[in-house]
Design a protein around this motif. Structure first.
Motif, PDB file in Angstrom:
ATOM      1  N   ASN A   1       8.375 -53.346   8.362  1.00 31.56           N
ATOM      2  CA  ASN A   1       9.454 -54.181   8.870  1.00 31.56           C
ATOM      3  C   ASN A   1       9.686 -55.398   7.983  1.00 31.56           C
ATOM      4  OD1 ASN A   1      10.762 -52.258  10.377  1.00 31.56           O
ATOM      5  ND2 ASN A   1       9.977 -53.036  12.100  1.00 31.56           N
ATOM      6  N   LEU A   2       8.745 -56.268   7.875  1.00 30.61           N
ATOM      7  CA  LEU A   2       8.809 -57.451   7.050  1.00 30.61           C
ATOM      8  C   LEU A   2       9.233 -57.309   5.614  1.00 30.61           C
ATOM      9  CD1 LEU A   2       5.934 -59.449   8.804  1.00 30.61           C
ATOM     10  CD2 LEU A   2       8.195 -60.024   8.947  1.00 30.61           C
ATOM     11  N   LEU A   3       8.442 -56.270   5.264  1.00 35.46           N
ATOM     12  CA  LEU A   3       8.644 -56.081   3.669  1.00 35.46           C
ATOM     13  C   LEU A   3      10.099 -55.729   3.660  1.00 35.46           C
ATOM     14  CD1 LEU A   3       5.482 -54.027   2.686  1.00 35.46           C
ATOM     15  CD2 LEU A   3       6.091 -56.341   1.816  1.00 35.46           C
ATOM     16  N   TRP A   4      10.604 -54.546   4.390  1.00 33.22           N
ATOM     17  CA  TRP A   4      12.197 -54.384   4.236  1.00 33.22           C
ATOM     18  C   TRP A   4      13.037 -55.497   4.409  1.00 33.22           C
ATOM     19  CZ3 TRP A   4      14.212 -49.673   3.255  1.00 33.22           C
ATOM     20  CH2 TRP A   4      15.575 -49.573   3.565  1.00 33.22           C
ATOM     21  N   ALA A   5      12.720 -56.619   5.379  1.00 33.48           N
ATOM     22  CA  ALA A   5      13.629 -57.729   5.538  1.00 33.48           C
ATOM     23  C   ALA A   5      13.560 -58.545   4.257  1.00 33.48           C
ATOM     24  CB  ALA A   5      13.066 -58.525   6.661  1.00 33.48           C
ATOM     25  N   LEU A   6      12.188 -58.772   3.663  1.00 32.03           N
ATOM     26  CA  LEU A   6      12.081 -59.794   2.327  1.00 32.03           C
ATOM     27  C   LEU A   6      12.624 -58.813   1.288  1.00 32.03           C
ATOM     28  CD1 LEU A   6       8.501 -60.726   2.927  1.00 32.03           C
ATOM     29  CD2 LEU A   6      10.549 -62.003   2.874  1.00 32.03           C
ATOM     30  N   ALA A   7      12.648 -57.639   1.118  1.00 28.07           N
ATOM     31  CA  ALA A   7      13.160 -56.868  -0.086  1.00 28.07           C
ATOM     32  C   ALA A   7      14.725 -57.012  -0.077  1.00 28.07           C
ATOM     33  CB  ALA A   7      12.754 -55.459   0.096  1.00 28.07           C
ATOM     34  N   GLY A   8      15.434 -56.832   1.336  1.00 28.00           N
ATOM     35  CA  GLY A   8      16.812 -57.054   1.169  1.00 28.00           C
ATOM     36  C   GLY A   8      17.165 -58.496   0.939  1.00 28.00           C
ATOM     37  N   ALA A   9      16.542 -59.495   1.425  1.00 33.36           N
ATOM     38  CA  ALA A   9      16.824 -61.115   1.124  1.00 33.36           C
ATOM     39  C   ALA A   9      16.656 -61.391  -0.314  1.00 33.36           C
ATOM     40  CB  ALA A   9      16.098 -61.673   1.930  1.00 33.36           C
ATOM     41  N   ALA A  10      15.579 -60.681  -0.913  1.00 26.72           N
ATOM     42  CA  ALA A  10      15.187 -60.916  -2.467  1.00 26.72           C
ATOM     43  C   ALA A  10      16.377 -60.395  -3.076  1.00 26.72           C
ATOM     44  CB  ALA A  10      13.727 -60.244  -2.559  1.00 26.72           C
ATOM     45  N   ALA A  11      16.845 -59.021  -2.943  1.00 25.51           N
ATOM     46  CA  ALA A  11      17.581 -58.256  -3.656  1.00 25.51           C
ATOM     47  C   ALA A  11      18.838 -59.094  -3.834  1.00 25.51           C
ATOM     48  CB  ALA A  11      17.881 -57.085  -3.201  1.00 25.51           C
ATOM     49  N   LEU A  12      19.334 -59.672  -2.710  1.00 24.46           N
ATOM     50  CA  LEU A  12      20.463 -60.706  -2.882  1.00 24.46           C
ATOM     51  C   LEU A  12      20.090 -61.948  -3.563  1.00 24.46           C
ATOM     52  CD1 LEU A  12      21.975 -60.331   0.735  1.00 24.46           C
ATOM     53  CD2 LEU A  12      22.858 -59.100  -1.402  1.00 24.46           C
ATOM     54  N   ALA A  13      19.139 -62.541  -3.359  1.00 20.13           N
ATOM     55  CA  ALA A  13      18.821 -63.729  -3.902  1.00 20.13           C
ATOM     56  C   ALA A  13      18.568 -63.969  -5.496  1.00 20.13           C
ATOM     57  CB  ALA A  13      17.574 -64.508  -3.343  1.00 20.13           C
ATOM     58  N   LEU A  14      18.147 -62.604  -5.742  1.00 23.57           N
ATOM     59  CA  LEU A  14      17.583 -62.325  -7.291  1.00 23.57           C
ATOM     60  C   LEU A  14      18.737 -61.794  -7.943  1.00 23.57           C
ATOM     61  CD1 LEU A  14      13.885 -61.241  -6.811  1.00 23.57           C
ATOM     62  CD2 LEU A  14      14.817 -63.506  -7.551  1.00 23.57           C
ATOM     63  N   GLY A  15      19.870 -61.476  -7.413  1.00 24.87           N
ATOM     64  CA  GLY A  15      20.907 -60.925  -7.786  1.00 24.87           C
ATOM     65  C   GLY A  15      20.790 -59.480  -8.379  1.00 24.87           C
ATOM     66  N   VAL A  16      19.803 -58.771  -7.847  1.00 22.94           N
ATOM     67  CA  VAL A  16      19.667 -57.329  -8.136  1.00 22.94           C
ATOM     68  C   VAL A  16      20.754 -56.455  -7.301  1.00 22.94           C
ATOM     69  CG1 VAL A  16      18.079 -55.263  -7.632  1.00 22.94           C
ATOM     70  CG2 VAL A  16      17.065 -57.792  -8.035  1.00 22.94           C
ATOM     71  N   LEU A  17      21.284 -57.060  -6.345  1.00 26.97           N
ATOM     72  CA  LEU A  17      22.544 -56.206  -5.878  1.00 26.97           C
ATOM     73  C   LEU A  17      23.826 -57.281  -5.903  1.00 26.97           C
ATOM     74  CD1 LEU A  17      21.045 -54.956  -2.475  1.00 26.97           C
ATOM     75  CD2 LEU A  17      21.481 -53.699  -4.574  1.00 26.97           C
ATOM     76  N   GLU A  18      24.754 -56.568  -6.185  1.00 27.76           N
ATOM     77  CA  GLU A  18      26.250 -57.582  -6.253  1.00 27.76           C
ATOM     78  C   GLU A  18      27.325 -56.778  -5.347  1.00 27.76           C
ATOM     79  OE1 GLU A  18      27.409 -57.758 -10.214  1.00 27.76           O
ATOM     80  OE2 GLU A  18      25.455 -58.639 -11.036  1.00 27.76           O
ATOM     81  N   PRO A  19      26.847 -57.037  -3.862  1.00 26.17           N
ATOM     82  CA  PRO A  19      27.619 -56.365  -2.981  1.00 26.17           C
ATOM     83  C   PRO A  19      29.021 -56.940  -2.634  1.00 26.17           C
ATOM     84  CG  PRO A  19      26.050 -57.785  -1.869  1.00 26.17           C
ATOM     85  CD  PRO A  19      25.788 -57.867  -3.199  1.00 26.17           C
ATOM     86  N   SER A  20      29.811 -56.141  -1.861  1.00 28.04           N
ATOM     87  CA  SER A  20      31.220 -56.710  -1.694  1.00 28.04           C
ATOM     88  C   SER A  20      31.209 -57.652  -0.384  1.00 28.04           C
ATOM     89  CB  SER A  20      31.842 -55.490  -0.886  1.00 28.04           C
ATOM     90  OG  SER A  20      31.410 -55.050   0.002  1.00 28.04           O
ATOM     91  N   ALA A  21      32.099 -58.232  -0.103  1.00 27.79           N
ATOM     92  CA  ALA A  21      31.785 -59.228   1.074  1.00 27.79           C
ATOM     93  C   ALA A  21      31.102 -58.534   2.343  1.00 27.79           C
ATOM     94  CB  ALA A  21      33.325 -59.888   1.435  1.00 27.79           C
ATOM     95  N   ALA A  22      31.635 -57.416   2.686  1.00 29.95           N
ATOM     96  CA  ALA A  22      31.098 -56.575   3.745  1.00 29.95           C
ATOM     97  C   ALA A  22      29.385 -56.643   3.520  1.00 29.95           C
ATOM     98  CB  ALA A  22      31.862 -55.393   3.920  1.00 29.95           C
ATOM     99  N   GLY A  23      29.122 -56.150   2.224  1.00 29.69           N
ATOM    100  CA  GLY A  23      27.672 -56.208   2.008  1.00 29.69           C
ATOM    101  C   GLY A  23      26.969 -57.354   2.003  1.00 29.69           C
TER     102      GLY A  23
END
Length: 148
Positions: free
Chosen positions: A95-117
């Motif tokens: 669970n900790l890894l999942w949470a960190l991966a989600g935060a890191a994907a946003l912080a590092l620009g790996v994901l470019e989600p919509s406003a809802a994302g």
């Protein structure tokens, strides 16, 4: 009446249950349910959710394919009278890894989600991190409880 009184002598009492054990099992069960719902949604609605969140449908399908058996495993742990501590630790760390991966994907620009994302991804990361912390604390309380 004491434990050695004639009314109870020779009877077997159930072993005391650490007070935190029911909490740990409920947390695991809730985690399994929430994770399972997400898995099914990611698998069944990947196209719709991908467009809504601005995330690739392949990523959602992969996440759903991972989360479905993961949720079953967490549910199995929750069903055990005393979930094995090493496996609960695997869930906490996962669970900790999942949470960190989600935060890191946003912080590092790996994901470019919509406003809802941008709302959903940090929200689900926070929920998963909260599960990890609560499960860790409950497990620690179970392990520190006096044993018969």
């Amino acid at each position: 009446m004491s434990a050695t009184s004639p009314a109870t002598f020779g009877t077997t009492r159930p072993a005391p249950v650490p007070a935190a054990l029911p909490l740990l099992r409920r947390l695991l069960a809730l985690d399994a349910a929430v994770t399972g719902v997400n898995a099914v949604a990611y698998l069944a609605l990947s196209g719709l959710l991908g467009r809504l969140l601005g995330v690739d449908t392949g990523l959602l399908l992969g996440a759903g394919a991972f989360l479905l058996p993961y949720s079953a495993g967490v549910g199995f742990l929750a069903s055990r009278p005393v979930p094995p501590a090493p496996w609960v630790r695997v869930v906490v760390e996962g669970n900790l890894l999942w949470a960190l991966a989600g935060a890191a994907a946003l912080a590092l620009g790996v994901l470019e989600p919509s406003a809802a994302g941008w709302v959903w991804i940090p929200l689900q990361a926070a929920v998963v991190a909260a599960f990890a912390v609560a499960q860790h604390l409950a497990l620690r309380a179970v392990l520190r409880s006096p044993r018969p």
